[in-house]
Enzyme design. Structure first.
Site, PDB file in Angstrom:
ATOM      1  CD  GLU A 133      -2.875  -1.321   0.127  1.00 50.39           C
ATOM      2  OE1 GLU A 133      -3.155  -0.203  -0.151  1.00 50.39           O
ATOM      3  OE2 GLU A 133      -3.355  -2.354  -0.108  1.00 50.39           O
ATOM      4  CB  SER A 193     -13.721   2.254  -8.061  1.00 46.37           C
ATOM      5  OG  SER A 193     -12.439   1.960  -7.602  1.00 46.37           O
ATOM      6  CG  ASN A 194     -11.620   6.097  -3.431  1.00 51.74           C
ATOM      7  OD1 ASN A 194     -12.315   6.778  -2.923  1.00 51.74           O
ATOM      8  ND2 ASN A 194     -10.391   5.883  -2.763  1.00 51.74           N
ATOM      9  CE1 TYR A 251       0.622   2.076  -3.822  1.00 59.40           C
ATOM     10  CE2 TYR A 251      -0.381   3.934  -4.758  1.00 59.40           C
ATOM     11  CZ  TYR A 251      -0.643   2.694  -4.218  1.00 59.40           C
ATOM     12  OH  TYR A 251      -1.791   2.044  -4.052  1.00 59.40           O
TER      13      TYR A 251
END
Ligand SMILES: *[C@@H]1O[C@H](CO)[C@@H](O)[C@H](O)[C@H]1NC(C)=O
Ligand SMILES: *[C@@H]1O[C@H](CO)[C@@H](O)[C@H](O)[C@H]1NC(C)=O
Ligand SMILES: *[C@@H]1O[C@H](CO)[C@@H](O)[C@H](O)[C@H]1NC(C)=O
Ligand SMILES: *[C@@H]1O[C@H](CO)[C@@H](O)[C@H](O)[C@H]1NC(C)=O
Ligand SMILES: *[C@@H]1O[C@H](CO)[C@@H](O)[C@H](O)[C@H]1NC(C)=O
Ligand SMILES: *[C@@H]1O[C@H](CO)[C@@H](O)[C@H](O)[C@H]1NC(C)=O
Length: 361
Positions: A133, A193-194, A251
């Site tokens: 993450e 989606s977010n 990331y």
């Protein structure tokens, strides 16, 4: 009667056999118990361990990420990934002889799992902190000072680096540009989606939308795509917005590796700096938002590029030399610890894990 006496002193073949077998059993048993005592002593006296002679690296996964387990039967690292001498286990009784014990951060963060801080740590054993993450989604790591010996993350500077994907030199020698999907019906596509107003990516999207049409799929726009239809849908777009939800060092997620590179579209990326992408991808394989002074210029560039098939095709030249490898299976990620095991520092402690995780981009 004498005959009876003789019979009592001379052992029958059956008895002889029985004694012989007992002797053969007791001897190894006493040897074994000596070994066992030494072994148990060795557990307390940690000089017992010597990994270079044991021939195997033992990786103990303390619990499965997302509470989803997979079979570890057989020599799983060899059978599935051709990684030798790597014993991957998820049974906690291996603790005393594990070289590496792996803890996935998410379950610690959600308090579903705990670190076995009460167990004495065998000398030489490394505790590994594992997370894929971004820093913003790792919770408070302050409590983990001076606990972990290694990190497993997508970061290139992690002790064991497991990216979401990577470029590998193409195996087949025939250097043929694969068909570039030119049956394009959309200029720019985005799957989200977010959606959060304040994300940097949302701001760029809003500005871009004012200049060029952006076809938005996903939960947010009530146009969800099933996993089967995701890549075919994106393949009809000239460009795909591989916008990360967090901007953080290294990331770069499956939005780039899978959604863009595996679908035959050109990724427009937003995430870590340009130099970061360049270090992990071949030239001319993506368009970075930061390459333009403004989103307006980016939009104009995309429009022109889509009208110039020859120039557009150049963004697929990497396919001659490279292929994209995705990492999706936790077992493969864990087996890869063994490949990097010999390069790990003899002694290392993350005295401030929080600071390491939150390194600037
Ligand atoms: C541990 O074992 C080593 C070698 O077997 C020995 O030299 C040392 O004294 C032992 N230490 C303790 C604390 O038992
Ligand atoms: C471990 O084994 C290797 C290979 O036999 C040997 O060279 C090394 O000295 C041993 N290390 C310890 C700490 O006993
Ligand atoms: C994990 O899964 C197992 C079996 O599917 C279940 O019994 C257990 O409650 C789950 N644990 C958590 C924390 O969700
Ligand atoms: C090493 O681990 C593999 C996989 O678990 C196992 O099959 C093999 O027997 C082990 N070898 C040794 C020497 O312990
Ligand atoms: C091109 O894509 C459209 C859908 O977007 C499809 O209906 C059409 O059959 C495709 N044409 C070819 C030649 O693949
Ligand atoms: C791992 O970390 C612990 C806790 O800080 C430390 O005591 C131990 O020496 C470290 N082990 C290695 C192999 O670095």
């Amino acid at each position: 009667m004498g005959g009876d006496n003789t019979k009592k002193t001379v052992l029958s073949p059956v008895k002889t056999c029985f004694l012989l077998v007992s002797f053969l059993c007791v001897l190894p048993l006493s040897l074994f118990s000596g070994w066992l005592q030494g072994f148990l002593k060795g557990i307390n006296n940690s000089t017992f361990y010597n990994y270079s002679t044991s021939g195997n690296v033992t990786i103990l996964l303390w619990y499965w990420p997302f509470n989803r387990s997979f079979s570890l039967r057989g020599d799983v690292c060899w059978d599935l990934y051709r990684i030798p001498r790597c014993r991957l286990v998820d049974t906690r009784s291996w603790y005393v002889s594990a070289d590496v014990v792996v803890f996935h951060n998410r379950e610690l963060m959600l308090r579903q799992q705990k670190l076995p801080l009460d167990l004495p740590r065998p000398q030489g054993q490394r505790w590994a902190w594992m997370s894929l993450e971004s820093p913003a989604n790792n919770g408070n790591l302050r409590q983990y000072a001076n606990i972990f010996n290694m990190t497993i993350s997508y970061r290139r500077d992690a002790d064991v680096s497991i990216p979401y994907g990577e470029f590998l030199p193409k195996e087949s020698k025939e250097h043929r540009v694969e068909d570039i999907p030119l049956n394009k019906s959309s200029l720019v596509c985005w799957v989200v989606s977010n959606y959060r107003e304040l994300h940097k990516r949302s701001e760029v999207y809003r500005k871009l939308r004012a200049i060029v049409p952006v076809n938005v799929y996903g939960q947010w726009n009530k146009r969800p795509l099933s996993s089967d239809s995701l890549l075919p849908t994106i393949s009809h777009c000239y460009f795909y917005l591989a916008f990360e939800n967090s901007v953080a060092k290294d990331y770069i997620t499956e939005k780039l590796w899978r959604n863009a590179y595996k679908s035959g579209t050109v990724p427009v990326v937003l995430g870590p700096p340009l130099s970061n992408y360049r270090a992990m991808t071949p030239p001319n394989s993506f368009i970075h938002v930061d390459e333009f002074a403004s989103v307006i210029e980016l939009g104009q560039y995309l429009q022109k590029l889509a009208q110039d098939n020859k120039r557009y095709a150049k963004y697929f030249n990497w396919k001659k030399l490279w292929e994209v490898k995705l990492y999706k299976d936790w077992r493969e990620r864990l087996c890869r610890i063994c490949l990097q095991f010999d390069t790990l520092a003899q002694h290392k402690v993350y005295s401030d894990l929080k600071a390491w995780v939150n390194a600037p981009t």
